[in-house]
Structure formats: structure tokens, C-alpha cells
Write an enzyme that holds these catalytic residues in place. Sequence first.
Site, PDB file in Angstrom:
ATOM      1  N   CYS A  89      38.516  41.807  40.597  1.00 21.44           N
ATOM      2  CA  CYS A  89      38.498  41.618  39.201  1.00 21.44           C
ATOM      3  C   CYS A  89      37.370  40.791  38.944  1.00 21.44           C
ATOM      4  O   CYS A  89      37.140  40.483  37.660  1.00 21.44           O
ATOM      5  CB  CYS A  89      40.113  40.872  39.204  1.00 21.44           C
ATOM      6  SG  CYS A  89      39.947  39.400  39.851  1.00 21.44           S
ATOM      7  N   CYS A  99      45.936  36.433  42.259  1.00 19.66           N
ATOM      8  CA  CYS A  99      45.463  35.401  41.417  1.00 19.66           C
ATOM      9  C   CYS A  99      46.086  33.986  42.128  1.00 19.66           C
ATOM     10  O   CYS A  99      45.228  33.050  42.361  1.00 19.66           O
ATOM     11  CB  CYS A  99      45.912  35.055  40.155  1.00 19.66           C
ATOM     12  SG  CYS A  99      45.911  36.838  39.087  1.00 19.66           S
TER      13      CYS A  99
HETATM   14 FE1  FES Z   1      42.001  38.431  39.332  1.00 15.72          FE
HETATM   15 FE2  FES Z   1      43.642  36.784  38.156  1.00 15.72          FE
HETATM   16  S1  FES Z   1      42.963  38.895  37.446  1.00 15.72           S
HETATM   17  S2  FES Z   1      42.233  36.094  39.579  1.00 15.72           S
END
Ligand code: FES
Length: 126
Positions: free
Chosen positions: A33, A102
Site C-alpha cells: 500500500c 495496518c
Molecule cells: Fe496500508 Fe493501511 S492501507 S497501512
Amino acid sequence: MYSEKVMDHFANPRNVGEIENANAVGEVGNAKCGDIMKIYMDIEDNIIKDVKFKTFGCGAAIATSSMATEMVKGKTVDEALALTNKAVMEALDGLPTEKIHCSVLAEEAIRSAIEDYKKRGGVVNE
Ligand code: FES
């Protein structure tokens, strides 16, 4: 989809910022991400006196950073090392499955800061 606690820690994150003269700094990222979490600690006699974070990431990453820093503040280094992403998630009343990574980032960031502290032997890098 998010608990009230997650929303609260996202909207009013605790311990945001940097610590000048921190003797422990950890930075981790998630390649998928692209989010990055940086944790600063002021550790004295093995106790985390102060902890702050800067997270360039999603709302769940900010909420888990906020909660994780609250959970390790005032704790010993070993207690902080034992903090799991599961415990952080539980403290936040859960996270959606696609947001579990996360909270893993928060656990890793705390661990990385403490590893830095151990490497430095408690010395502040100028
Ligand atoms: Fe990657 Fe939250 S989407 S840390």
C-alpha cells in the site's frame, strides 16, 4: 465498518509528532500500500518515557499508531516488545479484515524503534 474507537483515534490521534533527541527511532513501510510509519521514543532506564509517531498512511494506520503509542507509553522496553497487532486491534474494538496489515505495521514500527534503541545502547544520535 469502523468502530467508534478507530474513528476517534483517526480523528484525534494521540502522540502525533516527533521527539527531538529521541534515543529510539523506528521506521517501517508496507510495500503493497506504500504506507509508512515512523515512531520516536525517549527511553530512560528501560522505560518508555515518551513516544510519538508520524504516519503517512491510511486512517487505520493512523488509528493503530495512535493506539499502539498509547499502549506502550510508560511501559518497559520488554513490555512494549510483547505488544502484538492483535492486542492493538482488540483495544480498537477490531478492524476490517483488509485493514489488519495496518495494525501489523504499528507492531513492527514499535519493534523497530526498540531494536534501534538496543543497537545504540541508549545513546542519542546527533
Ligand atoms: Fe496500508 Fe493501511 S492501507 S497501512
